[in-house]
Design an enzyme around this catalytic site. Structure first.
Site, PDB file in Angstrom:
ATOM      1  N   ARG A   1      85.489  54.025  40.339  1.00  0.00           N
ATOM      2  CA  ARG A   1      84.373  53.097  40.421  1.00  0.00           C
ATOM      3  C   ARG A   1      83.989  52.592  39.032  1.00  0.00           C
ATOM      4  O   ARG A   1      84.437  53.098  38.011  1.00  0.00           O
ATOM      5  CB  ARG A   1      83.159  53.791  41.046  1.00  0.00           C
ATOM      6  CG  ARG A   1      83.299  54.122  42.512  1.00  0.00           C
ATOM      7  CD  ARG A   1      82.155  55.011  43.002  1.00  0.00           C
ATOM      8  NE  ARG A   1      82.265  56.374  42.486  1.00  0.00           N
ATOM      9  CZ  ARG A   1      81.405  57.356  42.770  1.00  0.00           C
ATOM     10  NH1 ARG A   1      80.369  57.114  43.560  1.00  0.00           N
ATOM     11  NH2 ARG A   1      81.581  58.571  42.281  1.00  0.00           N
TER      12      ARG A   1
ATOM     13  N   LYS B   1      79.442  58.290  36.845  1.00  0.00           N
ATOM     14  CA  LYS B   1      79.399  59.749  36.806  1.00  0.00           C
ATOM     15  C   LYS B   1      78.896  60.245  35.464  1.00  0.00           C
ATOM     16  O   LYS B   1      78.830  59.513  34.474  1.00  0.00           O
ATOM     17  CB  LYS B   1      80.785  60.331  37.084  1.00  0.00           C
ATOM     18  CG  LYS B   1      81.297  60.049  38.490  1.00  0.00           C
ATOM     19  CD  LYS B   1      80.361  60.568  39.579  1.00  0.00           C
ATOM     20  CE  LYS B   1      80.302  62.084  39.633  1.00  0.00           C
ATOM     21  NZ  LYS B   1      79.400  62.562  40.723  1.00  0.00           N
TER      22      LYS B   1
ATOM     23  N   TYR C   1      74.734  58.859  37.618  1.00  0.00           N
ATOM     24  CA  TYR C   1      74.584  60.106  38.361  1.00  0.00           C
ATOM     25  C   TYR C   1      74.813  61.251  37.382  1.00  0.00           C
ATOM     26  O   TYR C   1      75.883  61.342  36.768  1.00  0.00           O
ATOM     27  CB  TYR C   1      75.603  60.192  39.501  1.00  0.00           C
ATOM     28  CG  TYR C   1      75.335  59.248  40.651  1.00  0.00           C
ATOM     29  CD1 TYR C   1      74.204  59.394  41.435  1.00  0.00           C
ATOM     30  CD2 TYR C   1      76.216  58.212  40.953  1.00  0.00           C
ATOM     31  CE1 TYR C   1      73.943  58.529  42.489  1.00  0.00           C
ATOM     32  CE2 TYR C   1      75.972  57.340  42.009  1.00  0.00           C
ATOM     33  CZ  TYR C   1      74.829  57.504  42.770  1.00  0.00           C
ATOM     34  OH  TYR C   1      74.576  56.646  43.809  1.00  0.00           O
TER      35      TYR C   1
ATOM     36  N   HIS D   1      73.415  64.888  38.007  1.00  0.00           N
ATOM     37  CA  HIS D   1      73.551  66.168  38.713  1.00  0.00           C
ATOM     38  C   HIS D   1      73.551  67.335  37.717  1.00  0.00           C
ATOM     39  O   HIS D   1      74.453  68.168  37.704  1.00  0.00           O
ATOM     40  CB  HIS D   1      74.822  66.185  39.564  1.00  0.00           C
ATOM     41  CG  HIS D   1      74.807  65.193  40.688  1.00  0.00           C
ATOM     42  ND1 HIS D   1      73.968  65.286  41.773  1.00  0.00           N
ATOM     43  CD2 HIS D   1      75.539  64.057  40.891  1.00  0.00           C
ATOM     44  CE1 HIS D   1      74.171  64.277  42.600  1.00  0.00           C
ATOM     45  NE2 HIS D   1      75.114  63.515  42.090  1.00  0.00           N
TER      46      HIS D   1
ATOM     47  N   GLU E   1      70.250  60.045  41.045  1.00  0.00           N
ATOM     48  CA  GLU E   1      69.975  60.897  42.205  1.00  0.00           C
ATOM     49  C   GLU E   1      68.562  61.467  42.230  1.00  0.00           C
ATOM     50  O   GLU E   1      68.139  62.031  43.255  1.00  0.00           O
ATOM     51  CB  GLU E   1      70.998  62.040  42.300  1.00  0.00           C
ATOM     52  CG  GLU E   1      70.827  63.163  41.290  1.00  0.00           C
ATOM     53  CD  GLU E   1      71.463  62.888  39.936  1.00  0.00           C
ATOM     54  OE1 GLU E   1      71.422  63.779  39.067  1.00  0.00           O
ATOM     55  OE2 GLU E   1      72.010  61.773  39.742  1.00  0.00           O
TER      56      GLU E   1
ATOM     57  N   ASP F   1      78.743  68.412  44.291  1.00  0.00           N
ATOM     58  CA  ASP F   1      78.231  67.885  43.030  1.00  0.00           C
ATOM     59  C   ASP F   1      76.830  68.403  42.717  1.00  0.00           C
ATOM     60  O   ASP F   1      76.263  68.085  41.673  1.00  0.00           O
ATOM     61  CB  ASP F   1      78.274  66.347  42.994  1.00  0.00           C
ATOM     62  CG  ASP F   1      77.538  65.685  44.124  1.00  0.00           C
ATOM     63  OD1 ASP F   1      76.828  66.386  44.872  1.00  0.00           O
ATOM     64  OD2 ASP F   1      77.668  64.454  44.275  1.00  0.00           O
TER      65      ASP F   1
END
Length: 372
Positions: free
Chosen positions: A21, A81, A100, A102, A124, A276
């Site tokens: 992506r 990411k 993101y 995480h 998130e 994740d």
């Protein structure tokens, strides 16, 4: 000294293994350009998403040949990411990173952001007053929809599964699919699995949420209120187990212990979408698209931490649809004003000037010895 507004936005090619992506589409770049926001895009950043570099240039981006130049010149880097260890050297005080993160599952990333004084804003944990997670929803929908088709593939005998067709055939029972969690991932997974003809059982703590699903599913999905005994019975009977639990900003609770995995049928499959956030199955460890499964106690485990990366064209467009308004706000107003005006976006700020500022993330990281 704070950078002047608007902030220069940088888009780099993702480096996480199997991640195809990109953070923005050319249409997203065009929207930023219309707001007077300069955009730097690494050459071929969108190539794996079937988004040619020429399209970015035509939309108003300045194409840069090297990733390190984008990191060095951008005030706001948007990614998909979390930064990889090879990218930690590009972090610096004052940089705003929107992606993101995480952090509960990747404490080493938290340490790097804190050490370098980065303002880390996590998609998130952007959370509205009603508890919804608008920037997580599209990827959760995609991961949920992918989970049954992934599970169906690994239930085949060649990769080591039980040799079952998910939907069965007349006269032969379909596979039993158990979904832990009835949020966006869980309902997306349950709906697709039911559509493929599987026998679907969905487990969740919130009975009101199950009631809503029951009304929509019209008998195609059986709902179960979660408790230890229910989980034990259903997991032991599952051909395909899909882990879909979520704690915003925190680590996923482990609902399936190793003893329950050992009690599953040989050749059963686990797809732990919660990986994740650490995973909700005790035997889960993160895998990659290149090497997606491993066997433990005779059960195949699929635990790819970036599942939507396998369908990057769809995922990139869905991600840009969700994040673009926030990117525009951050770039044109700056972090302080944008987050003051939008309390949901304010909850997205995880790290700032060497401090952990999101309470849920701070609590999760304190459990592994990170305090800031």
């Amino acid at each position: 000294m704070s950078p002047s507004l608007p902030l220069t936005v940088g888009v780099v090619r993702e480096t996480k293994p199997g991640e195809h992506r990109v953070a923005l589409t050319p249409d997203g770049v065009r929207e930023l350009h219309a707001h007077g926001v300069p955009v730097l895009v690494e050459r071929d950043a969108g190539l794996d998403s079937a988004l040619p570099t020429d399209d970015y240039a035509a939309a108003g981006a300045r194409v840069v040949d090297r990733a390190d130049d984008v990191w060095a010149r951008a005030d706001l880097v948007v990614k998909v990411k979390e930064p990889q260890p090879t990218e930690f050297a590009f972090l610096r005080p004052g940089l705003v990173l929107f992606t993101y993160l995480h952090l509960a599952a990747y404490p080493e990333v938290a340490r790097a952001l804190l050490a370098h004084g980065v303002t880390g804003i996590a998609y998130e944990t952007v959370q509205r007053a009603d508890g919804s997670l608008p920037l997580l929803v599209p990827m959760s929908e995609i991961a949920g929809r992918m989970a049954p088709q992934v599970g169906a593939r690994f239930l085949e005998r060649t990769p080591g599964g039980r040799g079952m067709l998910l939907g069965g055939v007349p006269g032969v029972a379909p596979a039993r699919v158990v979904v832990l969690g009835a949020g966006t991932v869980g309902w997306s997974a349950g709906r697709i699995a039911a559509g493929m003809g599987a026998e679907v059982r969905m487990v969740n703590r919130d009975v009101a949420q199950l009631r809503g699903i029951d009304a929509v599913a019209a008998g195609r999905v059986t709902t179960h209120a979660s408790n230890r005994a229910v989980v034990e019975r259903l997991v032991a009977d599952a051909d395909l187990l899909i882990g879909a639990v979520l704690v915003p900003g925190g680590r996923a609770p482990v609902l399936v212990g190793e003893d329950l995995v050992a009690a599953m049928r040989p050749g059963a499959v686990i797809v732990d979408v919660a990986v994740d956030q650490g995973g909700c199955v005790a035997t889960t460890r993160e895998t990659s698209h290149a090497d997606p499964v491993y066997e433990r106690h005779g059960v195949l485990h699929y635990a790819v931490g970036n599942m939507p990366g396998a369908v990057p064209h769809t995922s990139t467009h869905a991600l840009t649809n969700a994040t673009l308004a926030s990117v525009v706000a951050l770039a044109t107003r700056g972090v302080a004003d944008a987050t003051t005006a939008d309390p949901a976006l304010a909850l997205g700020v995880n790290t700032e000037a060497g401090r952990l500022v999101n309470p849920a993330v701070a609590a999760a990281l304190a459990a592994v010895g990170i305090h800031a």
